[in-house]
Design a protein around this motif. Structure first.
Motif, PDB file in Angstrom:
ATOM      1  N   TYR A 196      42.516  30.522  44.703  1.00 47.24           N
ATOM      2  CA  TYR A 196      43.493  31.082  43.571  1.00 47.24           C
ATOM      3  C   TYR A 196      43.009  31.196  42.289  1.00 47.24           C
ATOM      4  O   TYR A 196      43.422  31.515  40.899  1.00 47.24           O
ATOM      5  N   TYR A 197      41.406  30.951  42.104  1.00 50.44           N
ATOM      6  CA  TYR A 197      40.716  30.529  40.858  1.00 50.44           C
ATOM      7  C   TYR A 197      39.878  31.598  40.730  1.00 50.44           C
ATOM      8  O   TYR A 197      39.212  31.563  40.129  1.00 50.44           O
ATOM      9  N   GLY A 198      39.110  32.331  41.793  1.00 49.71           N
ATOM     10  CA  GLY A 198      37.697  32.684  42.148  1.00 49.71           C
ATOM     11  C   GLY A 198      36.440  32.847  41.707  1.00 49.71           C
ATOM     12  O   GLY A 198      36.386  30.945  41.445  1.00 49.71           O
ATOM     13  N   LYS A 199      35.991  33.087  40.729  1.00 52.06           N
ATOM     14  CA  LYS A 199      35.085  32.884  40.100  1.00 52.06           C
ATOM     15  C   LYS A 199      34.874  31.271  39.509  1.00 52.06           C
ATOM     16  O   LYS A 199      34.044  31.152  38.800  1.00 52.06           O
ATOM     17  N   GLU A 200      36.114  31.201  38.134  1.00 56.52           N
ATOM     18  CA  GLU A 200      36.696  29.999  37.543  1.00 56.52           C
ATOM     19  C   GLU A 200      36.456  28.869  38.383  1.00 56.52           C
ATOM     20  O   GLU A 200      35.503  28.009  37.573  1.00 56.52           O
ATOM     21  N   MET A 201      36.362  28.573  39.232  1.00 59.87           N
ATOM     22  CA  MET A 201      36.288  27.446  40.421  1.00 59.87           C
ATOM     23  C   MET A 201      36.521  28.031  41.357  1.00 59.87           C
ATOM     24  O   MET A 201      37.440  27.520  42.371  1.00 59.87           O
ATOM     25  N   LEU A 202      35.238  28.587  42.344  1.00 60.02           N
ATOM     26  CA  LEU A 202      35.589  28.687  43.687  1.00 60.02           C
ATOM     27  C   LEU A 202      34.845  27.945  44.706  1.00 60.02           C
ATOM     28  O   LEU A 202      35.800  28.093  46.039  1.00 60.02           O
ATOM     29  N   SER A 203      34.799  26.719  43.617  1.00 62.79           N
ATOM     30  CA  SER A 203      34.201  26.147  45.103  1.00 62.79           C
ATOM     31  C   SER A 203      35.495  24.869  45.331  1.00 62.79           C
ATOM     32  O   SER A 203      35.050  23.161  45.880  1.00 62.79           O
ATOM     33  N   CYS A 204      36.681  24.949  44.085  1.00 70.29           N
ATOM     34  CA  CYS A 204      37.815  23.672  44.424  1.00 70.29           C
ATOM     35  C   CYS A 204      38.367  23.915  45.208  1.00 70.29           C
ATOM     36  O   CYS A 204      39.349  24.500  45.805  1.00 70.29           O
ATOM     37  N   GLY A 205      38.224  22.755  46.350  1.00 75.00           N
ATOM     38  CA  GLY A 205      39.225  22.370  47.418  1.00 75.00           C
ATOM     39  C   GLY A 205      38.683  21.867  47.822  1.00 75.00           C
ATOM     40  O   GLY A 205      37.196  21.443  48.521  1.00 75.00           O
ATOM     41  N   GLU A 206      39.423  21.002  49.608  1.00 75.63           N
ATOM     42  CA  GLU A 206      38.724  20.854  50.910  1.00 75.63           C
ATOM     43  C   GLU A 206      39.134  20.742  51.851  1.00 75.63           C
ATOM     44  O   GLU A 206      41.011  20.925  51.538  1.00 75.63           O
ATOM     45  N   VAL A 207      38.556  20.657  52.433  1.00 75.47           N
ATOM     46  CA  VAL A 207      39.189  21.013  54.056  1.00 75.47           C
ATOM     47  C   VAL A 207      40.849  20.054  54.747  1.00 75.47           C
ATOM     48  O   VAL A 207      39.983  18.585  54.937  1.00 75.47           O
TER      49      VAL A 207
END
Length: 207
Positions: A191-202
């Motif tokens: 949803y953000y790509g390189k802007e916030m690539l690691s944003c998220g949690e399982v």
């Protein structure tokens, strides 16, 4: 003489009474046996009905679909969007559309066929929007959000070819959040790509 007559009458009366009692006792016993046999028969029939019901439920749970190719195109789509590649997203969306006709639905119940058809229609609509919007990656991402909800239901109800992780991004859509599905616990946010690539949690593992 009178004594003898009275004795004979008493014996006869006793014999008749005993015979009557024996007949009544026999009749009562036979009725009881018939009732017990009827009860046993009803219990057996109910047991068979329960078994039949259990078999039906088990068979329904076993009805699944081979979604391997379809899901591979979905993951291709998420990877494309996580890399900010709208053109590759178009290719993945077209792959999703081409995969549906190949899925064998012969083992489905009528209810499953209806559910699958509804999900197929919705996913295909979102895939068409993504395929038709090269150059507009924001619009493609909006439809990935909606498509992922349908894919989640599809994998939960019809089986997954491998363990799949539901990954949640709390920032997307004005912080309302959105999720996507992944083969890996490693977060690559589409949803953000390189802007916030690691944003998220399982949030969940689907097996």
């Amino acid at each position: 003489m009178k004594t003898v007559l009275f004795s004979l009458l008493a014996v006869g009366t006793f014999a008749l009474t005993s015979c009557k009692e024996n007949k009544e006792q026999k009749s009562t016993t036979e009725t009881s046996m018939k009732h017990d046999m009827s009860t046993m028969s009803d219990s057996a029939a109910m047991g068979n009905m329960a078994t039949d019901k259990e078999i039906t439920v088990t068979e329904a749970k076993k009805s699944s679909a081979d979604l391997t190719e379809l899901y591979s195109h979905y993951t291709h789509l998420t990877f494309a969007l996580s890399g900010d590649d709208d053109k590759e997203a178009v290719s993945a969306a077209k792959g999703i559309l081409a995969s549906f006709p190949k899925i064998d639905k012969n083992g489905f119940s009528d209810e499953q066929k209806k559910e699958f058809a509804d999900l197929e229609s919705s996913i295909s609509e979102h895939a068409e929007h993504i395929a038709d919007n090269a150059g507009n990656i924001d619009h493609q991402r909006e439809h990935l959000d909606l498509m992922s909800v349908d894919f989640y239901d599809l994998l939960k109800d019809f089986g997954t070819p491998k363990p799949v992780y539901k990954v949640f991004c709390p920032m997307y859509n004005d912080k309302k959040g959105a999720f996507w599905l992944s083969d890996s616990r490693e977060v690559k946010n589409p949803y953000y790509g390189k802007e916030m690539l690691s944003c998220g949690e399982v949030q969940e593992e689907i097996k």
